[in-house]
Design a protein around this motif. Structure first.
Motif, mmCIF file in Angstrom:
data_model
loop_
_atom_site.group_PDB
_atom_site.id
_atom_site.type_symbol
_atom_site.label_atom_id
_atom_site.label_comp_id
_atom_site.label_asym_id
_atom_site.label_seq_id
_atom_site.Cartn_x
_atom_site.Cartn_y
_atom_site.Cartn_z
ATOM 1 N N ARG A 19 39.946 37.409 41.037
ATOM 2 C CA ARG A 19 40.240 38.605 40.251
ATOM 3 C C ARG A 19 39.883 38.595 39.014
ATOM 4 N NH1 ARG A 19 40.669 42.538 37.875
ATOM 5 N NH2 ARG A 19 42.110 44.330 37.953
ATOM 6 N N GLU A 21 41.819 37.912 36.271
ATOM 7 C CA GLU A 21 42.951 38.568 35.485
ATOM 8 C C GLU A 21 42.563 38.289 33.814
ATOM 9 O OE1 GLU A 21 45.172 40.860 36.159
ATOM 10 O OE2 GLU A 21 44.980 40.784 38.251
ATOM 11 N N TRP A 64 37.581 41.146 45.111
ATOM 12 C CA TRP A 64 37.631 42.258 44.069
ATOM 13 C C TRP A 64 36.261 42.572 43.994
ATOM 14 C CZ3 TRP A 64 40.604 45.546 42.027
ATOM 15 C CH2 TRP A 64 40.192 46.159 40.707
ATOM 16 N N SER A 90 41.931 39.908 50.905
ATOM 17 C CA SER A 90 42.715 39.306 49.616
ATOM 18 C C SER A 90 42.182 38.029 49.399
ATOM 19 C CB SER A 90 44.209 39.324 49.474
ATOM 20 O OG SER A 90 44.530 38.678 50.812
#
Length: 241
Positions: A19, A21, A64, A90
């Motif tokens: 992802r 982050e 993602w 995911s």
């Protein structure tokens, strides 16, 4: 499409499902491996190196904004490669992602894996691929061969110990503690007991194999960067202007 006759031509998995982050807001609308250095995405740097090393078949896993990766890279023809994709609803962690991609990789034994978010221009991929025949000839075939790098500022404690070509989780006399680069060769047997589509980390698998003396490695002192924060990305772009 070029066809390699090299006996060491093995498939490669580029890990691009994270992802990112710590890279926000840059990764809010763009997958981390499509961030650019010198106007070239991190994935493109890897793909050009793979093509130059006569690797033919590449699988890229994604989660993602994965559609943007597929749109940017297509089937790989622009790099003279065959690219297929392993989508994850995911992220499955590193080992889980590898397990899911194995049928697409379809290795005879060994395959190459590269983290999509590392930047290593001039990466000596050919030298790493040349290790494959040596690994195959060993009586106790290593399940992994890891490219280790000097510990970066953000990870001073390192990951594993390297002595000669042996990688261990325990300190050995004369061993150097180094950081795993996110670049390695793996034998498909390492992942045989993993359940499909279940998140699984790589480090525990490696530690079990290390305890059986089945992980080898080498030190690489050339340029290597974990592009983990917007500041690091900015610094790399400034250095390569």
């Amino acid at each position: 499409m070029s066809v390699s006759n090299s006996p060491n031509s093995i498939p490669c998995l580029l890990l691009a499902a994270g992802r990112g982050e710590r890279m926000r807001p840059l990764t809010d609308e763009l997958p981390k491996p499509l961030l650019t250095i010198k106007n070239k995405s991190l994935l493109a740097w890897h793909l050009e190196a793979l093509s130059a090393a006569d690797v033919e078949n590449v699988v890229i896993n994604h989660a993602w904004l994965g559609n943007k990766i597929e749109e940017a890279l297509g089937n790989g023809s622009q790099f003279d490669l065959n690219i297929t994709y392993s989508p994850e609803i995911s992220a499955l962690e590193t080992a889980g992602g590898i397990r899911k991609a194995l049928p697409l990789l379809n290795p005879s034994d060994y395959f190459l894996v590269i983290n999509g978010d590392v930047f290593s221009p001039n990466l000596p991929l050919q030298g790493l691929l040349d290790q494959v025949s040596a690994l195959r000839s060993m009586p106790n075939q290593p399940l992994a061969h890891l490219l280790m790098v000097p510990n970066p500022n953000q990870h001073p404690e390192g990951d594993f110990y390297l002595k000669d070509s042996k990688v261990t989780n325990e300190p050995l006399d004369g061993a150097e503690k180094l950081t795993f680069s996110g670049i390695g060769l793996y034998h498909q047997e390492l992942f045989k007991d993993l359940e499909l589509n279940v998140p699984s980390k790589l480090a525990p698998l490696l530690r079990v194999a290390m305890a059986k003396n089945r992980v080898s490695g080498e030190k690489y002192a050339g340029p290597w960067h974990d592009v983990g924060t917007p500041q690091r990305l900015q610094e790399l772009n400034a250095a390569h202007e």
